[in-house]
Design an enzyme around this catalytic site. Structure first.
Site, PDB file in Angstrom:
ATOM      1  N   ASN A 169      78.981  27.092  50.169  1.00  0.00           N
ATOM      2  CA  ASN A 169      77.429  27.124  50.343  1.00  0.00           C
ATOM      3  C   ASN A 169      76.992  25.710  49.491  1.00  0.00           C
ATOM      4  O   ASN A 169      76.771  25.799  48.457  1.00  0.00           O
ATOM      5  CB  ASN A 169      76.677  28.144  49.543  1.00  0.00           C
ATOM      6  CG  ASN A 169      75.327  28.044  49.873  1.00  0.00           C
ATOM      7  OD1 ASN A 169      74.971  27.314  50.417  1.00  0.00           O
ATOM      8  ND2 ASN A 169      74.830  28.978  49.025  1.00  0.00           N
ATOM      9  N   TRP A 170      76.886  24.678  50.625  1.00  0.00           N
ATOM     10  CA  TRP A 170      76.610  23.431  49.909  1.00  0.00           C
ATOM     11  C   TRP A 170      75.161  23.069  49.383  1.00  0.00           C
ATOM     12  O   TRP A 170      75.094  22.373  48.782  1.00  0.00           O
ATOM     13  CB  TRP A 170      77.035  22.189  50.944  1.00  0.00           C
ATOM     14  CG  TRP A 170      78.545  22.274  51.325  1.00  0.00           C
ATOM     15  CD1 TRP A 170      79.527  22.845  50.935  1.00  0.00           C
ATOM     16  CD2 TRP A 170      79.006  21.332  52.174  1.00  0.00           C
ATOM     17  NE1 TRP A 170      80.825  22.584  51.367  1.00  0.00           N
ATOM     18  CE2 TRP A 170      80.516  21.384  52.442  1.00  0.00           C
ATOM     19  CE3 TRP A 170      78.436  20.271  53.112  1.00  0.00           C
ATOM     20  CZ2 TRP A 170      81.103  20.630  53.026  1.00  0.00           C
ATOM     21  CZ3 TRP A 170      79.305  19.656  53.977  1.00  0.00           C
ATOM     22  CH2 TRP A 170      80.654  19.807  53.899  1.00  0.00           C
ATOM     23  N   LYS A 171      74.505  24.070  49.607  1.00  0.00           N
ATOM     24  CA  LYS A 171      73.134  24.297  49.277  1.00  0.00           C
ATOM     25  C   LYS A 171      72.381  22.860  49.647  1.00  0.00           C
ATOM     26  O   LYS A 171      72.534  22.350  50.592  1.00  0.00           O
ATOM     27  CB  LYS A 171      72.966  24.540  47.660  1.00  0.00           C
ATOM     28  CG  LYS A 171      73.565  25.980  47.553  1.00  0.00           C
ATOM     29  CD  LYS A 171      73.304  26.275  46.260  1.00  0.00           C
ATOM     30  CE  LYS A 171      74.197  27.550  45.866  1.00  0.00           C
ATOM     31  NZ  LYS A 171      73.886  28.183  44.491  1.00  0.00           N
TER      32      LYS A 171
ATOM     33  N   GLU B  60      68.256  32.648  46.409  1.00  0.00           N
ATOM     34  CA  GLU B  60      67.548  31.490  46.214  1.00  0.00           C
ATOM     35  C   GLU B  60      66.471  31.395  47.273  1.00  0.00           C
ATOM     36  O   GLU B  60      65.438  31.014  47.097  1.00  0.00           O
ATOM     37  CB  GLU B  60      68.207  30.055  46.116  1.00  0.00           C
ATOM     38  CG  GLU B  60      69.245  29.793  44.813  1.00  0.00           C
ATOM     39  CD  GLU B  60      70.442  29.068  44.988  1.00  0.00           C
ATOM     40  OE1 GLU B  60      70.602  28.532  45.971  1.00  0.00           O
ATOM     41  OE2 GLU B  60      71.251  29.104  44.004  1.00  0.00           O
TER      42      GLU B  60
ATOM     43  N   GLU C 154      76.498  38.771  44.833  1.00  0.00           N
ATOM     44  CA  GLU C 154      75.987  37.583  44.191  1.00  0.00           C
ATOM     45  C   GLU C 154      75.110  37.587  43.081  1.00  0.00           C
ATOM     46  O   GLU C 154      73.879  37.795  43.163  1.00  0.00           O
ATOM     47  CB  GLU C 154      75.581  36.208  44.860  1.00  0.00           C
ATOM     48  CG  GLU C 154      76.371  35.686  45.978  1.00  0.00           C
ATOM     49  CD  GLU C 154      76.177  34.326  46.352  1.00  0.00           C
ATOM     50  OE1 GLU C 154      77.134  33.694  46.472  1.00  0.00           O
ATOM     51  OE2 GLU C 154      74.968  34.163  46.409  1.00  0.00           O
TER      52      GLU C 154
ATOM     53  N   GLY D 145      75.335  29.485  39.556  1.00  0.00           N
ATOM     54  CA  GLY D 145      75.212  27.941  39.053  1.00  0.00           C
ATOM     55  C   GLY D 145      74.996  28.078  37.620  1.00  0.00           C
ATOM     56  O   GLY D 145      74.361  26.965  37.072  1.00  0.00           O
TER      57      GLY D 145
ATOM     58  N   SER E 269      79.488  31.133  40.382  1.00  0.00           N
ATOM     59  CA  SER E 269      80.133  30.339  39.197  1.00  0.00           C
ATOM     60  C   SER E 269      81.643  30.466  39.585  1.00  0.00           C
ATOM     61  O   SER E 269      82.621  30.595  38.849  1.00  0.00           O
ATOM     62  CB  SER E 269      79.987  30.630  37.948  1.00  0.00           C
ATOM     63  OG  SER E 269      78.454  30.387  37.506  1.00  0.00           O
TER      64      SER E 269
ATOM     65  N   GLY F 278      79.357  28.158  45.578  1.00  0.00           N
ATOM     66  CA  GLY F 278      78.260  27.025  45.415  1.00  0.00           C
ATOM     67  C   GLY F 278      78.807  25.676  44.965  1.00  0.00           C
ATOM     68  O   GLY F 278      79.630  24.868  45.589  1.00  0.00           O
ATOM     69  N   GLY F 279      78.593  25.437  43.724  1.00  0.00           N
ATOM     70  CA  GLY F 279      79.060  24.183  42.824  1.00  0.00           C
ATOM     71  C   GLY F 279      80.336  23.567  43.352  1.00  0.00           C
ATOM     72  O   GLY F 279      80.432  22.560  43.692  1.00  0.00           O
TER      73      GLY F 279
HETATM   74  P1  PGA Z   1      77.706  28.944  42.458  1.00  0.00           P
HETATM   75  O1  PGA Z   1      76.737  29.263  43.757  1.00  0.00           O
HETATM   76  O2  PGA Z   1      79.212  29.036  42.898  1.00  0.00           O
HETATM   77  O3  PGA Z   1      77.145  27.430  42.368  1.00  0.00           O
HETATM   78  O4  PGA Z   1      77.466  29.852  41.166  1.00  0.00           O
HETATM   79  C1  PGA Z   1      77.133  30.581  44.432  1.00  0.00           C
HETATM   80  C2  PGA Z   1      75.998  30.637  45.624  1.00  0.00           C
HETATM   81  O5  PGA Z   1      74.772  30.711  45.375  1.00  0.00           O
HETATM   82  O6  PGA Z   1      76.517  30.827  46.816  1.00  0.00           O
END
Ligand code: PGA
Length: 251
Positions: free
Chosen positions: A8-10, A101, A169, A175, A213, A234-235
């Site tokens: 998930n590149w956000k 989010e 999640e 994050g 994370s 994500g990250g």
């Molecule tokens: P994160 O994000 O790996 O940066 O914690 C995960 C997500 O929100 O899908």
């Protein structure tokens, strides 16, 4: 079942970054094709970069393209929104829905997520429906109530094991560098599986991803937990090395 390793590149990176990241992932998999025996790969770029990533993934079978959201409406006067049909037209096979989010910053309710999922399913998309409790809800011991209600409210009747993936999640782990401990993940994923059993015949085949994370250093312990069928990342998905480093921990 192969593990689904989903990025998930956000809202990160410019077009060139998206193009390079997609190309680096494809090249990394090409160099280590054994990864494909154990994992399916998905990337969900920001919607404006879907075109360039689609171009990079042309003729590539190893990485699936997805989106981070879609509209709850079919088409019309919804400025800024993107329909499920548009995602279909742009070769996005998957769409993430109800990410915390979006629930937090766009006040998305379970009902709205379910409405989006109906249209996504009608267009043939696979939905990744996200659930997860906040830190306060966990401290109050309400995590199962919250996740149970999110599952009941966000999954429309159109959900099947083929067209839906659940992503657990915990909001406090997204994050933040904090990861849920293995035992918490085991308990919650088992709970989600039980909830799926109440409404689906093929509940065993519905993938349940963990997200929050996840990185190469903790991927092995998380991905070996029972009922963890992959990760929503994500990250760490913004680096091909880290993203594939997570997949390398799948045995
Ligand atoms: P994160 O994000 O790996 O940066 O914690 C995960 C997500 O929100 O899908």
């Amino acid at each position: 079942m192969k593990k689904l390793i989903a990025g998930n590149w956000k809202m990160n990176g410019l077009r060139i970054d998206a193009q390079e990241l997609a190309a680096d992932i494809v090249n990394g998999i090409y160099k280590d094709e054994a990864l494909l025996e154990r994992c399916n790969f998905l990337v969900c770029p920001p919607s404006i970069h879907i075109g360039v990533v689609r171009h990079t993934l042309q003729n590539v079978d190893s990485v699936i393209l997805g989106a981070q959201d879609c509209s709850a409406h079919e088409n019309g006067a919804y400025t800024g929104d993107i329909s499920a049909q548009m995602l279909s037209d742009s070769s996005c096979a998957y769409v993430i829905l109800g990410h915390s989010e979006r629930r937090q910053y766009h006040e998305e309710s379970n009902e709205l997520v379910a409405q989006k999922a109906i249209l996504a399913h009608e267009s043939g998309r696979v939905t990744i429906i996200c659930v997860g409790e906040s830190e306060q809800e966990r401290e109050e011991g309400r995590e199962k109530d919250v996740v149970g209600a999110q599952l009941a409210g966000s999954m429309p009747g159109s959900c099947t094991a083929k067209n839906t993936v659940i992503a657990y999640e915990p909001v406090w782990a997204i994050g933040t560098g904090k990861t849920a401990c293995v035992e918490d993940v085991r308990v919650m994923h088992a709970f989600i599986r039980e909830k799926l059993k109440e409404r689906l015949e093929d509940y065993k085949n519905m993938r349940i991803l963990y997200g929050g994370s996840m990185k190469p250093a903790n991927a092995k312990e998380l991905l070996t937990v029972e009922n963890v069928d992959g990760g929503l990342i994500g990250g760490a998905s913004l680096s091909a090395e880290q993203f594939l480093g997570i997949a390398k921990e799948v045995h």
